[in-house]
Design an enzyme around this catalytic site. Structure first.
Site, mmCIF file in Angstrom:
data_model
loop_
_atom_site.group_PDB
_atom_site.id
_atom_site.type_symbol
_atom_site.label_atom_id
_atom_site.label_comp_id
_atom_site.label_asym_id
_atom_site.label_seq_id
_atom_site.Cartn_x
_atom_site.Cartn_y
_atom_site.Cartn_z
ATOM 1 N NE ARG A 40 -8.036 -8.433 1.079
ATOM 2 C CZ ARG A 40 -7.774 -7.567 0.107
ATOM 3 N NH1 ARG A 40 -6.827 -6.634 0.278
ATOM 4 N NH2 ARG A 40 -8.454 -7.594 -1.031
ATOM 5 C CE LYS A 62 -4.389 -1.665 1.808
ATOM 6 N NZ LYS A 62 -5.411 -1.604 2.865
#
Length: 273
Positions: free
Chosen positions: A255, A221
Site C-alpha cells: 500500500r 511513514k
C-alpha cells in the site's frame, strides 16, 4: 492465493500494489493535496497507468492524534468520490479505508470492491457481519485503541506473538460472520514504537503461518524519516528499500503513495526469484 473482487479473481501469488488516495485535509503526507474532482481523477489515472491493482480511498485520517471525523462528514467526503472514480474508470477496483460499517455498506453498494479496516472490526461491532453480507474482501489491520490513543498502547508481552494471537482471534470472528477473503495488515506505526516497527519488519516472514495474504503499508511513514532525520516528502528512497525487504518476506500487497516505484520493487524482487 486469490481474492474475489466483484467477480474477478485477483492472483496475489504475484504481489500487487494498492495506490493511496487520501481525501482528508490532515493526512501525514498528502493531506489536502487532492482538492477537486479534476485533481482526484488525474491522480487516480496516474496510479492506474503506473500499475496499481487497487485504489485505497480514505476520508478519515488515521495518523497518530488525528482529529476525529464524524460519520456524516466521512460519508459526505467519500461516497461522491467513489461514484466519480467509477464513472471515469468503471473497471477500477476501489478499496475503502474505513472502520465504520455504514460507510463500508454504502460504498460497496456504490461499486467499491473491498474494505480496509484499521480496527479489524473492533471499533464497530456491525462491521464483520456487514462484510459477511456484502461478500467483499476484507483487510484487517492490527491496532490498539483509536488513532487518537494508539501511541499510548505500545506495551507487549511479545510483540510478534501478541499480534499473531490478535489475528487468530479476529480471523475466527470474521469467519463466523461469513467473511471469505481476508487480508492481514500488521499495522506499521499503529500502537507501535519506532523500534517495534523494525522488530516487526524483521520478523515479517513469521506471518506466513496465518496463511492469509499480507498487506504492508509503510509508505513515507515516520519509521522511515525519523531514522533518516528527514521528512515524509523525502522518504521515497527509504520506502522503496523497506518495501523490497517486505516483498522478500512474503508480502502480497504494497500500500503506497508512489505506485511506479513500488512496481519496480516488485519486478526486481521477482527477478531474484
Amino acid at each position: 492465493m486469490t481474492i474475489n473482487c466483484k467477480g474477478k479473481l485477483i492472483d496475489l501469488s504475484l504481489p500487487k500494489v494498492m495506490g493511496i488516495l487520501n481525501i482528508t485535509p490532515d493526512s501525514f503526507y498528502d493531506g489536502g493535496a487532492h482538492k477537486n474532482e479534476k485533481d482526484i481523477l488525474i491522480h487516480v489515472e496516474q496510479m492506474l497507468n503506473e500499475g496499481a491493482t487497487f485504489i485505497d480511498i480514505g476520508a478519515y485520517s488515521s495518523r497518530p492524534n488525528a482529529d476525529h471525523v464524524n460519520e456524516t462528514d466521512e460519508l459526505k467526503r467519500i461516497l461522491p468520490i467513489v461514484s466519480l472514480i467509477l464513472k471515469e474508470f468503471p473497471s477500477a477496483l476501489l478499496s475503502i479505508d474505513t472502520f465504520r460499517s455504514n460507510i463500508a455498506k454504502q460504498c460497496v453498494e456504490a461499486g467499491a470492491a473491498m474494505i480496509n479496516d484499521i480496527s479489524a472490526g473492533q471499533l464497530d461491532t456491525n462491521m464483520l457481519p456487514t462484510i459477511g453480507i456484502l461478500k467483499v474482501p476484507y483487510i484487517m489491520m492490527h491496532m490498539r485503541g483509536t488513532p487518537q490513543t494508539m501511541q499510548q498502547q505500545t506495551l507487549y508481552n511479545n510483540l510478534v506473538n501478541d499480534i499473531l494471537f490478535y489475528f487468530s482471534q479476529r480471523i475466527e470472528e470474521a469467519k463466523k460472520s461469513g467473511i471469505i477473503d481476508i487480508i492481514i495488515d500488521p499495522g506499521f506505526g499503529f500502537a507501535k514504537t519506532l523500534d517495534q516497527n523494525y522488530i516487526l519488519l524483521n520478523k515479517l516472514e513469521l506471518f506466513k503461518i496465518i496463511e492469509k495474504p499480507l498487506l504492508v503499508g509503510i509508505s513515507r511513514k515516520s519509521m522511515i524519516y525519523n531514522i533518516l532525520k528527514t521528512s515524509a516528502k523525502d522518504a521515497l528512497n527509504g520506502t522503496s528499500i523497506l518495501n523490497t525487504i517486505a516483498l522478500q518476506k512474503n508480502t502480497s500487497i504494497l500500500r503506497v503513495h508512489d505506485v511506479k516505484e513500488a512496481i519496480e520493487c516488485i519486478k526486481l524482487v521477482q527477478a531474484l526469484k
